[in-house]
Every structure is written in structure tokens, then in C-alpha cells.
Design a protein around this motif. Sequence first.
Motif, short mmCIF file in Angstrom:
data_model
loop_
_atom_site.label_atom_id
_atom_site.label_comp_id
_atom_site.label_asym_id
_atom_site.label_seq_id
_atom_site.Cartn_x
_atom_site.Cartn_y
_atom_site.Cartn_z
N GLU A 1 0.81 -1.22 0.00
CA GLU A 1 0.00 0.00 0.00
C GLU A 1 0.84 1.27 0.00
O GLU A 1 0.31 2.38 -0.16
CB GLU A 1 -0.94 -0.01 1.22
CG GLU A 1 -0.24 0.21 2.56
CD GLU A 1 0.30 -1.08 3.15
OE1 GLU A 1 0.68 -1.08 4.34
OE2 GLU A 1 0.36 -2.09 2.42
N ALA A 2 2.16 1.15 0.18
CA ALA A 2 3.03 2.34 0.20
C ALA A 2 3.06 2.99 -1.18
O ALA A 2 2.98 2.32 -2.21
CB ALA A 2 4.44 1.96 0.64
N ARG A 3 3.18 4.32 -1.18
CA ARG A 3 3.28 5.08 -2.43
C ARG A 3 4.73 5.50 -2.60
O ARG A 3 5.27 6.25 -1.78
CB ARG A 3 2.36 6.30 -2.41
CG ARG A 3 0.88 5.98 -2.18
CD ARG A 3 0.35 5.11 -3.32
NE ARG A 3 -1.10 5.00 -3.30
CZ ARG A 3 -1.77 4.04 -2.72
NH1 ARG A 3 -1.13 3.09 -2.07
NH2 ARG A 3 -3.08 4.00 -2.76
N ILE A 4 5.38 5.00 -3.65
CA ILE A 4 6.81 5.23 -3.84
C ILE A 4 7.01 6.09 -5.08
O ILE A 4 6.62 5.72 -6.19
CB ILE A 4 7.56 3.90 -3.98
CG1 ILE A 4 7.32 3.06 -2.71
CG2 ILE A 4 9.05 4.14 -4.18
CD1 ILE A 4 7.76 1.62 -2.82
N ILE A 5 7.63 7.25 -4.88
CA ILE A 5 7.93 8.19 -5.96
C ILE A 5 9.40 8.05 -6.30
O ILE A 5 10.26 8.25 -5.45
CB ILE A 5 7.62 9.63 -5.53
CG1 ILE A 5 6.14 9.76 -5.12
CG2 ILE A 5 7.96 10.62 -6.62
CD1 ILE A 5 5.83 11.03 -4.36
N VAL A 6 9.67 7.68 -7.53
CA VAL A 6 11.04 7.43 -7.96
C VAL A 6 11.64 8.69 -8.59
O VAL A 6 10.96 9.40 -9.33
CB VAL A 6 11.06 6.25 -8.96
CG1 VAL A 6 12.33 6.24 -9.78
CG2 VAL A 6 10.90 4.94 -8.22
N ILE A 7 12.91 8.95 -8.27
CA ILE A 7 13.64 10.07 -8.86
C ILE A 7 14.76 9.50 -9.70
O ILE A 7 15.54 8.66 -9.24
CB ILE A 7 14.21 10.99 -7.76
CG1 ILE A 7 13.09 11.52 -6.86
CG2 ILE A 7 14.99 12.15 -8.38
CD1 ILE A 7 13.59 12.30 -5.66
#
Length: 478
Positions: free
Chosen positions: A77-83
Amino acid sequence: MTAARLPLLMIADMPSVQVACRSVLQPAGYSLRIAATATEGMALFQETEAQTVLLDLGLESGGGLAVLRDMVALRPEARIIVITATASLPRAVEAMQAGAQDVLTRRPFDAARLLAAVERAVEATLAPAHDGHKAAVRRGAKAEPETAGDVFIGSSAAMRAVQDMIRSVAGSMATVFITGESGTGKELCALAVHAGSPRAHGPFIALNCGAIPQHLLESEVFGHMKGSFTGAISDKQGAAAAADGGTLFLDEVCEMAPALQTKLLRFLQTSTVQPVGAVRPRRVDVRIICATNRDPADAVRRGEFREDLYYRLFVVPIHMPPLRARNGDVAEIAQTVLDRFAREEGRQFDGFAPEVLALFRRHSWPGNVRQLLNVIRNVVVLHPGGRVTLDMLPASLHRAVRVARPDSTRVPVPVAVSDDAARDGLDGLIGRSMAEIERMVIEQTIARNGGSVPKAARVLDLSPSTIYRKLEGWGGKP
């Protein structure tokens, strides 16, 4: 927004990236925990129970992509924003396949886009009840049957009408088109339709068309075959095929690119999907539910949404009412979520003081139920318990209520706009094309909102992704 409850975790080893992100997020009210290595990042991920993560794939210690996969496996359920270092299609495809919610670049660094991505991620983790359930079905798990009454809190006439409509339409195969402002619970409405249908034990696949880069959207919807384009290192099942036997929910459907709208129309007509690079189509059994926070008919008039697709989708419309139109529901929702959040935090609250409930009823709640939940979460996290009083509410809410409801003893003085002034305003537009006028309005609205694309989007009643797409087309940066 309560960052205390949902800490932001950043895994990045470049000081410049750390400083840039902190300078954007801290003034917006977010707390940020930073790890400089993959090992430290995973340890903090488990220790803090972070739900929103910023992950730089270019860690010198390596393993950025492996960390992403491990976090998704550990906490789906975690929201992971990739850079990433630069905009690279293969890298973006790989990250999205591994479970990233969003892909950003650090060159050039885009502060507004970073803030918008974090806002989307945090809002997703702050949704009403059934968050864990919703996160699971988003990734294709089986949904347990439940009723509309389990999903929505409130007994107003407006919500009873919505629940009656859900019960009427759930058992059919008709396409449902849900409209309503942001924060009104459109995805929960879609989930309720699915849960009340014969497909309840099938997959419920949710896809946010506005949050996925346009060049990846076709692959996300229809899938692709290994080798069909650079970066396609394996076959990928698209959302349409993953929803076979269940429901496909297309959120922000009006943000689809025209070319993909054509393919979606063909899918609706033939019930077949053809992944990118595939030779033969495959038949699937899928019910479509879509949603938008815009006026879809207006999008058709503007030429942004195909008219034939609109009529194909707009079979059974359900409008989610804004919170300000749900008389009496504010107090009921506030008390219910206060009890729930207090249990989660191990605290004891004794309801609301009468003046707090009076303020809640006066407020227009532009952020709807989502905003109310954030306010209650803020109170529970920052106070030990007792009766909720006015001084326990966030200062931002007090300011918003004062602005929305000025002193009633003051009589507003009508201001007349002269014909000359009106002509002066038009003189700058006469002779320009509609495209030029649109660009002027969007760019000036962004400037007047301090460079914030999300704020400008709210003023213009557009999706932030629409503005980002237009800015990219103009070669500008928000």
C-alpha cells in the motif's frame, strides 16, 4: 496535512537532491526522514512505517531498483515516488513495472511537480476507511463483498440517493461514469459498485490516467510484449487483462491522450485487448467504471475527449455530491473518524465542543471529505485526548473559515466594472488565437499562485496533469 502520522521517507545519497527536496516539502508542512544508503533506507522504511517514499534510483551504493521492489513486496500500500537522473523511457518503464507510483527527474528539478506528486501520494494514504483493502485490490487481489452503506458515512438525502443508485446499477454490466470534485470518494463509489455486483469476488483494478505519464499509459492499460520497445525487458500484463472477470476502474479518464482514447473505444466495442507488440488480440470479460473531477461534456466541447467515447462510457452517471451539499453528514463523519483515529493512536477523545461542530457546518470544505479527514487526523495526532475544542483545530482551518465567511455586520459594496475597463481587458485578447489565449490564462494563473501548478489547476478547474502536459508541449516549466 499531517506528516506526523505519515512521515515522508527519502532515500538519496546526493546532498543536492536532499536539500532541494527538503526546501520544497518542509515549507509545505511535511516532515522528511532521509537515508543515504539502500540499507539505511530499508531499515527506516520498516522502523517508521512510512507510507510515502521518495527514492533516488541512482544510489552510488547501487540497488535502487531492488530497494523499490523490496518495499513494494513488504508494504504494497506504500506510495513510492522514484527520482531518476534524466527523463529516460526505459528507466521509467522499469520503475513503473516494479511498482512506482510516479517517476520524477532531478535534471531539471521541478519543484511544483515534486510537490504535486507527494500530495497525490499522501492523499492516497489518507483516504477513508478500507485503505488497506483498497490498496490490495488496486494491485489485483480479490475484493470481499460489502455494501454501499459500509463504504460511505452519512445519512443525508444526497448520499442516500447515491447509495440507491449504486444498489440499482451494481448487478448490471452497464458502464458507470462517476463525476464529482476531488475528495468526494469517487473511487470508493466505484469499489461499492464492484462489491455489490456478481463480480465482487473478481479483481478490482484501479488505474489513475492522470498520474501515469502519457507515454506509459498504453502499456499500463493494455500491456506489452518483451522487446516491443526499448526497456520492455519482459512481457507485461495490462490493467485491462488483469481485470478479466472483474472491474476496471479508470480514474481521471478525461486526461487520456487522444490516441489512447481511440484504442479504449475499440476495446469497449470488441472486448479484446492487444498488448503493444502482440500479433493477436485477446478477449477479456471486464466491466468498466470511470471517473473524472471535470465536466466530461465540457471536455467533449473543447475537443479534449472523443464524443463517441463519451457516449459509450456515459451510460449510467453517478454524481458524488460535495461535502457542503451533504447537510448533517459533516458531524457524523467527523465523529466516526475521530473514534477510529483515536483507536489507532491509542487515545481517548470525548467528541466535539458545540462551537467546533458549528464551525464545521459553516465551512465550505473545498477539499471535501478528504480535507475533513486530514483535519481530524491532525487533531488526534497533536493532542492527547479530551473534548475537541476550537483551539485544537489547525490554524489553516480557522483562516479558511474567516476568509469564506467575513464579518456579517459589514455590508459588501458592489463594484461596477466600466465598459472602458472591460474593453481594456479584451483588447489584449482580440486578434489572438484560442490556443494563445489558453496559454496566457494558464501561465498567468500559475504565476499568480506562486508558481504552483496544483493551485492553478484548482483555480482553473483542471487536472494538474493536463497543465503539465500543456507546459511540456509549450516547452515551458511550471
